[in-house]
Design a protein around this motif. Structure first.
Motif, PDB file in Angstrom:
ATOM      1  N   THR A   1       0.721  -1.012  -0.031  1.00  8.00           N
ATOM      2  CA  THR A   1       0.089   0.065  -0.017  1.00  8.00           C
ATOM      3  C   THR A   1       0.767   1.314   0.057  1.00  8.00           C
ATOM      4  OG1 THR A   1      -1.717  -1.017   1.249  1.00  8.00           O
ATOM      5  CG2 THR A   1      -1.822   1.096   1.283  1.00  8.00           C
ATOM      6  N   GLU A   2       1.979   1.370   0.979  1.00  6.52           N
ATOM      7  CA  GLU A   2       2.815   2.416   0.783  1.00  6.52           C
ATOM      8  C   GLU A   2       3.476   2.697  -0.391  1.00  6.52           C
ATOM      9  OE1 GLU A   2       4.079   2.179   5.611  1.00  6.52           O
ATOM     10  OE2 GLU A   2       5.344   1.146   4.166  1.00  6.52           O
ATOM     11  N   GLN A   3       3.822   1.339  -1.078  1.00 11.09           N
ATOM     12  CA  GLN A   3       4.465   1.679  -2.539  1.00 11.09           C
ATOM     13  C   GLN A   3       3.526   2.169  -3.482  1.00 11.09           C
ATOM     14  OE1 GLN A   3       5.920  -2.104  -3.797  1.00 11.09           O
ATOM     15  NE2 GLN A   3       6.932  -2.530  -1.646  1.00 11.09           N
ATOM     16  N   MET A   4       2.190   1.829  -3.585  1.00 12.86           N
ATOM     17  CA  MET A   4       1.165   2.168  -4.256  1.00 12.86           C
ATOM     18  C   MET A   4       1.078   3.873  -4.186  1.00 12.86           C
ATOM     19  SD  MET A   4      -1.715  -0.765  -4.557  1.00 12.86           S
ATOM     20  CE  MET A   4      -2.540  -0.139  -5.592  1.00 12.86           C
ATOM     21  N   VAL A   5       0.994   4.306  -2.827  1.00 17.33           N
ATOM     22  CA  VAL A   5       0.630   5.623  -2.370  1.00 17.33           C
ATOM     23  C   VAL A   5       1.928   6.456  -2.943  1.00 17.33           C
ATOM     24  CG1 VAL A   5       0.671   7.157  -0.459  1.00 17.33           C
ATOM     25  CG2 VAL A   5      -1.021   5.223  -0.668  1.00 17.33           C
ATOM     26  N   MET A   6       3.031   5.947  -2.404  1.00 18.03           N
ATOM     27  CA  MET A   6       4.430   6.757  -3.173  1.00 18.03           C
ATOM     28  C   MET A   6       4.592   6.929  -4.518  1.00 18.03           C
ATOM     29  SD  MET A   6       6.550   8.145  -0.915  1.00 18.03           S
ATOM     30  CE  MET A   6       7.167   9.259  -1.948  1.00 18.03           C
ATOM     31  N   ARG A   7       4.046   5.799  -5.070  1.00 16.31           N
ATOM     32  CA  ARG A   7       4.271   6.000  -6.689  1.00 16.31           C
ATOM     33  C   ARG A   7       3.328   7.112  -7.148  1.00 16.31           C
ATOM     34  NH1 ARG A   7       2.498   3.459 -11.668  1.00 16.31           N
ATOM     35  NH2 ARG A   7       4.135   3.596 -13.162  1.00 16.31           N
ATOM     36  N   VAL A   8       2.036   7.273  -6.685  1.00 12.91           N
ATOM     37  CA  VAL A   8       1.242   8.181  -6.873  1.00 12.91           C
ATOM     38  C   VAL A   8       1.637   9.521  -6.524  1.00 12.91           C
ATOM     39  CG1 VAL A   8      -1.204   9.323  -6.553  1.00 12.91           C
ATOM     40  CG2 VAL A   8      -0.908   6.838  -6.821  1.00 12.91           C
ATOM     41  N   VAL A   9       2.214   9.674  -5.236  1.00  8.46           N
ATOM     42  CA  VAL A   9       2.867  10.910  -4.781  1.00  8.46           C
ATOM     43  C   VAL A   9       3.940  11.324  -5.652  1.00  8.46           C
ATOM     44  CG1 VAL A   9       4.045  12.094  -2.841  1.00  8.46           C
ATOM     45  CG2 VAL A   9       2.095  10.578  -2.343  1.00  8.46           C
ATOM     46  N   ASP A  10       4.766  10.385  -6.281  1.00 11.31           N
ATOM     47  CA  ASP A  10       5.776  10.681  -7.026  1.00 11.31           C
ATOM     48  C   ASP A  10       5.538  11.081  -8.514  1.00 11.31           C
ATOM     49  OD1 ASP A  10       9.031  10.642  -7.739  1.00 11.31           O
ATOM     50  OD2 ASP A  10       8.352   9.044  -8.977  1.00 11.31           O
ATOM     51  N   LEU A  11       4.438  10.427  -9.097  1.00 13.70           N
ATOM     52  CA  LEU A  11       3.999  10.746 -10.386  1.00 13.70           C
ATOM     53  C   LEU A  11       3.168  12.214 -10.339  1.00 13.70           C
ATOM     54  CD1 LEU A  11       3.126   7.334 -11.500  1.00 13.70           C
ATOM     55  CD2 LEU A  11       5.034   8.426 -12.275  1.00 13.70           C
TER      56      LEU A  11
ATOM     57  N   ALA B   1      -5.825   8.572  -3.267  1.00 15.26           N
ATOM     58  CA  ALA B   1      -6.874   7.318  -2.979  1.00 15.26           C
ATOM     59  C   ALA B   1      -7.581   7.049  -4.247  1.00 15.26           C
ATOM     60  CB  ALA B   1      -7.835   7.704  -2.148  1.00 15.26           C
ATOM     61  N   ASP B   2      -8.251   7.972  -5.039  1.00 14.75           N
ATOM     62  CA  ASP B   2      -8.889   7.775  -6.283  1.00 14.75           C
ATOM     63  C   ASP B   2      -7.870   7.163  -7.203  1.00 14.75           C
ATOM     64  OD1 ASP B   2     -11.098   8.862  -5.369  1.00 14.75           O
ATOM     65  OD2 ASP B   2     -11.155  10.768  -6.190  1.00 14.75           O
ATOM     66  N   ARG B   3      -6.641   7.892  -7.487  1.00 14.07           N
ATOM     67  CA  ARG B   3      -5.679   7.634  -8.599  1.00 14.07           C
ATOM     68  C   ARG B   3      -5.232   6.072  -8.051  1.00 14.07           C
ATOM     69  NH1 ARG B   3      -2.441   9.670 -12.981  1.00 14.07           N
ATOM     70  NH2 ARG B   3      -0.683   8.434 -13.205  1.00 14.07           N
ATOM     71  N   SER B   4      -4.872   5.489  -6.859  1.00 11.02           N
ATOM     72  CA  SER B   4      -4.319   4.276  -6.513  1.00 11.02           C
ATOM     73  C   SER B   4      -5.509   3.270  -6.323  1.00 11.02           C
ATOM     74  CB  SER B   4      -3.642   4.442  -5.393  1.00 11.02           C
ATOM     75  OG  SER B   4      -4.398   4.773  -4.086  1.00 11.02           O
ATOM     76  N   VAL B   5      -6.728   3.732  -6.412  1.00 10.41           N
ATOM     77  CA  VAL B   5      -7.873   2.926  -6.205  1.00 10.41           C
ATOM     78  C   VAL B   5      -7.807   2.251  -4.895  1.00 10.41           C
ATOM     79  CG1 VAL B   5      -9.372   1.216  -7.625  1.00 10.41           C
ATOM     80  CG2 VAL B   5      -7.771   2.384  -8.688  1.00 10.41           C
ATOM     81  N   LEU B   6      -7.409   3.053  -4.080  1.00 13.63           N
ATOM     82  CA  LEU B   6      -7.355   2.457  -2.622  1.00 13.63           C
ATOM     83  C   LEU B   6      -8.210   3.166  -1.646  1.00 13.63           C
ATOM     84  CD1 LEU B   6      -3.584   2.387  -1.889  1.00 13.63           C
ATOM     85  CD2 LEU B   6      -4.962   0.434  -1.908  1.00 13.63           C
ATOM     86  N   GLN B   7      -8.927   2.372  -0.518  1.00 11.82           N
ATOM     87  CA  GLN B   7      -9.666   3.001   0.266  1.00 11.82           C
ATOM     88  C   GLN B   7      -8.986   4.401   1.027  1.00 11.82           C
ATOM     89  OE1 GLN B   7     -13.123   2.438   0.422  1.00 11.82           O
ATOM     90  NE2 GLN B   7     -12.355   0.984  -1.306  1.00 11.82           N
ATOM     91  N   ARG B   8      -9.748   5.527   1.447  1.00 13.73           N
ATOM     92  CA  ARG B   8      -9.334   6.450   1.902  1.00 13.73           C
ATOM     93  C   ARG B   8      -8.646   6.260   3.252  1.00 13.73           C
ATOM     94  NH1 ARG B   8      -9.438  12.207   2.246  1.00 13.73           N
ATOM     95  NH2 ARG B   8      -7.835  12.677   3.729  1.00 13.73           N
ATOM     96  N   PRO B   9      -9.200   5.430   4.057  1.00 17.51           N
ATOM     97  CA  PRO B   9      -8.633   5.186   5.231  1.00 17.51           C
ATOM     98  C   PRO B   9      -7.296   4.386   5.358  1.00 17.51           C
ATOM     99  CG  PRO B   9     -10.995   4.565   5.516  1.00 17.51           C
ATOM    100  CD  PRO B   9     -10.707   5.048   3.951  1.00 17.51           C
ATOM    101  N   ASN B  10      -6.926   3.380   4.155  1.00 17.57           N
ATOM    102  CA  ASN B  10      -5.804   2.891   3.755  1.00 17.57           C
ATOM    103  C   ASN B  10      -4.817   3.848   3.558  1.00 17.57           C
ATOM    104  OD1 ASN B  10      -7.083   0.479   4.641  1.00 17.57           O
ATOM    105  ND2 ASN B  10      -7.239  -0.101   2.510  1.00 17.57           N
TER     106      ASN B  10
END
Length: 157
Positions: A38-48, A58-67
């Motif tokens: 999850t951290e990897q996915m979030v970090m990738r979005v933050v980097d991009l 959350a929208d871009r990574s298709v993860l739930q907001r609490p995660n």
């Protein structure tokens, strides 16, 4: 497109998932922070997309907001993101210099893995896949299923 090509697209998708899984299984050498998936996915979005809000991440990574919120707290504690800037009521997330250093170390480690794995391969042919895969990523992102957050927002309209 011929109908038999569609079957090959399913094989391609399966192969891409397997290659991604195998790359993730190789442990990078050197000083690279250990991140959860999850951290990897979030970090990738933050980097991009530096400057994204947690909801956009959350929208871009298709993860739930609490995660995403939990991952952001952890990434901030590891010194990889900064969420001090605000636009309106939203926090803006940006990668830190430490994140840039860690990302470069990770890419270097992955580069070494790929060099080892492609020793006898035509590297130019493999590199020619970058542009079409980036285009495919953009198209798949556009087709993604809405998250619960997005569905809840549309109910309010």
């Amino acid at each position: 497109m011929k109908i038999e090509d569609a079957d090959d697209l399913g094989t391609l998708a399966d192969l891409l998932l397997d290659v991604a899984r195998l790359i993730r299984m190789v442990e990078p050498l050197g000083e690279v922070p250990i991140l959860t998936e999850t951290e990897q996915m979030v970090m990738r979005v933050v980097d991009l997309a530096p400057g994204s809000t947690p909801s956009e991440i959350a929208d871009r990574s298709v993860l739930q907001r609490p995660n995403v919120s939990a991952a952001l707290r952890s990434l901030e504690a590891k010194g990889l993101i900064d969420r001090t800037e605000r636009t309106g009521r939203n926090v803006v997330v940006r990668p830190t210099k430490a994140a840039a250093i860690a990302l470069e170390r990770l890419r270097k480690a992955l580069r070494e893995v790929m060099i080892e794995a492609t020793e006898e391969a035509d590297i130019e042919e493999l590199l020619s896949l970058i542009a079409p895969l980036r285009e495919l990523e953009l198209r798949l992102f556009a087709l993604r299923r809405p998250t619960r957050t997005q569905m809840n927002r549309s109910d309010l309209r």
